[in-house]
Design an enzyme around this catalytic site. Sequence first.
Site, PDB file in Angstrom:
ATOM      1  N   TYR A 109      -0.450  11.209  14.872  1.00  6.83           N
ATOM      2  CA  TYR A 109       0.461  10.352  14.082  1.00  6.83           C
ATOM      3  C   TYR A 109       1.236   9.384  14.980  1.00  6.83           C
ATOM      4  CZ  TYR A 109       4.276   8.873  11.049  1.00  6.83           C
ATOM      5  OH  TYR A 109       5.177   8.111  10.339  1.00  6.83           O
ATOM      6  N   THR A 122       0.852  -1.194   0.000  1.00  6.27           N
ATOM      7  CA  THR A 122       0.000   0.000   0.000  1.00  6.27           C
ATOM      8  C   THR A 122       0.890   1.247   0.000  1.00  6.27           C
ATOM      9  OG1 THR A 122      -0.183   0.187   2.415  1.00  6.27           O
ATOM     10  CG2 THR A 122      -1.796  -1.241   1.301  1.00  6.27           C
ATOM     11  N   ALA A 138       2.216   2.736  -2.569  1.00  7.33           N
ATOM     12  CA  ALA A 138       3.368   2.531  -3.462  1.00  7.33           C
ATOM     13  C   ALA A 138       3.444   3.601  -4.547  1.00  7.33           C
ATOM     14  CB  ALA A 138       3.304   1.140  -4.090  1.00  7.33           C
TER      15      ALA A 138
END
Length: 285
Positions: free
Chosen positions: A171, A16, A18
Site C-alpha cells: 500500500y 473513482t 465514489a
Amino acid sequence: MAGTAQPMAGKVVIVTGASAGIGRATAAGLAAMGAHVVMPCRDAPKCEAAMARIRNAVPNASLEMMRLDLASLGDVRRFVDEFMAAHRRLDVLVNNAAVVKGRREVTVEGLEVTFAVNVLSPFLLTNLLLPMLRASAPSRIIFLTSALHRRAHLDLADLQVERGWGTYKAYDRSKLADILLTVALAERLRGTGVTANAAHPGLIDSDLGREMSWAQRAVKRWISKPATVGARTSIFLASSPEVEGVSGRYFADSREAEPSGEARDKALAERLWRACEGLAGLGTA
Ligand SMILES: NC(=O)c1ccc[n+]([C@@H]2O[C@H](COP(=O)([O-])OP(=O)(O)OC[C@H]3O[C@@H](n4cnc5c(N)ncnc54)[C@H](OP(=O)(O)O)[C@@H]3O)[C@@H](O)[C@H]2O)c1
C-alpha cells in the site's frame, strides 16, 4: 441547492471509488457545487445506495453511475470507450479508489491487486482520458495518495511486490507511486492547461481497512476523522481558483506540503512512468 453558489455548474467530473468513504463525500461536495458527477463503481447496489445518500444531502445532485472494475485493465479500456461515447467533455478526474489488501492477490491479468487498483489502472484511465481532458482545458487531475508514502521505497524491479509482500509494503509503495506519476504527468502536461496534483486526505474513518484486523480497525476509527473532512483537499484541488494552473504538487489539509525526497525524484518518476506504460500496453509518449 437553491441560493447556494454553483461554481462547478456545467463541469463534468469523474470520481473513482465514489461508492464509499472519501470518494462519496467528494462526489457529494462537487455535486453540491453544481458539477455533473460520474461515479464509476464495481458494485452497483452499493453505488446506488451511495447515490441515494448523496441525493439526501444534495437533492438536485446530478449523478451518474457507470460500471468499472479497476482490477482489470481491460475494464478500464471498456469504461473509457463508453464514457467517451456518452460525454463531450471532462473537466476533473479524481483518481480516488484504492485498496488495502490483507494478503497478496493477483488480478485476472496476473497483476498484484494493490499495484493494479491503486497505480496501474488509474495510470491507464488517466492516459486514455487525456485527449478529452486536454480538449476541455482548463481541466484538473487529482491522485489520492497518503502520508504513508514517506515510509516507502519504490523498487522498480519489483513493482508488484513479489518479494516479501506485506499489506503496508504494497500500500505505502502504491501511494508513493501515485505521487511520482503525478510528478511525471505534470511534466508532460506543461502548457496544456491540464493540471495534475496529489492529495493526502488525512487519517479518515472509512472502509479502507476492511481487511485489517479488528484491533487495527478499532484503533484507526478511534483516531480518525470523518470522510467529509477527508474530501476537503480533493474538493479544493478540483474546484478552487486558488490552484488554477498549479501542477505537480502534493497537498494535505488543502495546503501545499512537501512530500518525501523520493516522491520528488523526477528521474525515478520518469522511470516509473515508462514501466507503467509497458505494463499497461501504452506506446511511449
Ligand atoms: N482513509 C484514510 O485514512 C486514508 C488515508 C490516506 C489516503 N487515503 C486514500 O484516500 C482514497 C479513498 O480511500 P477511502 O478511505 O475512502 O477508502 P474506502 O472507503 O475503502 O473506499 C475505496 C473506494 O474504492 C473503490 N474500489 C476499490 N477497489 C475497486 C475496484 N477494483 N474497482 C473500482 N472501485 C474500487 C471502493 O469500491 P467498493 O465499494 O466496490 O469496494 C470504494 O468506493 C484512497 O486512494 C486512499 O488510499 C485514505
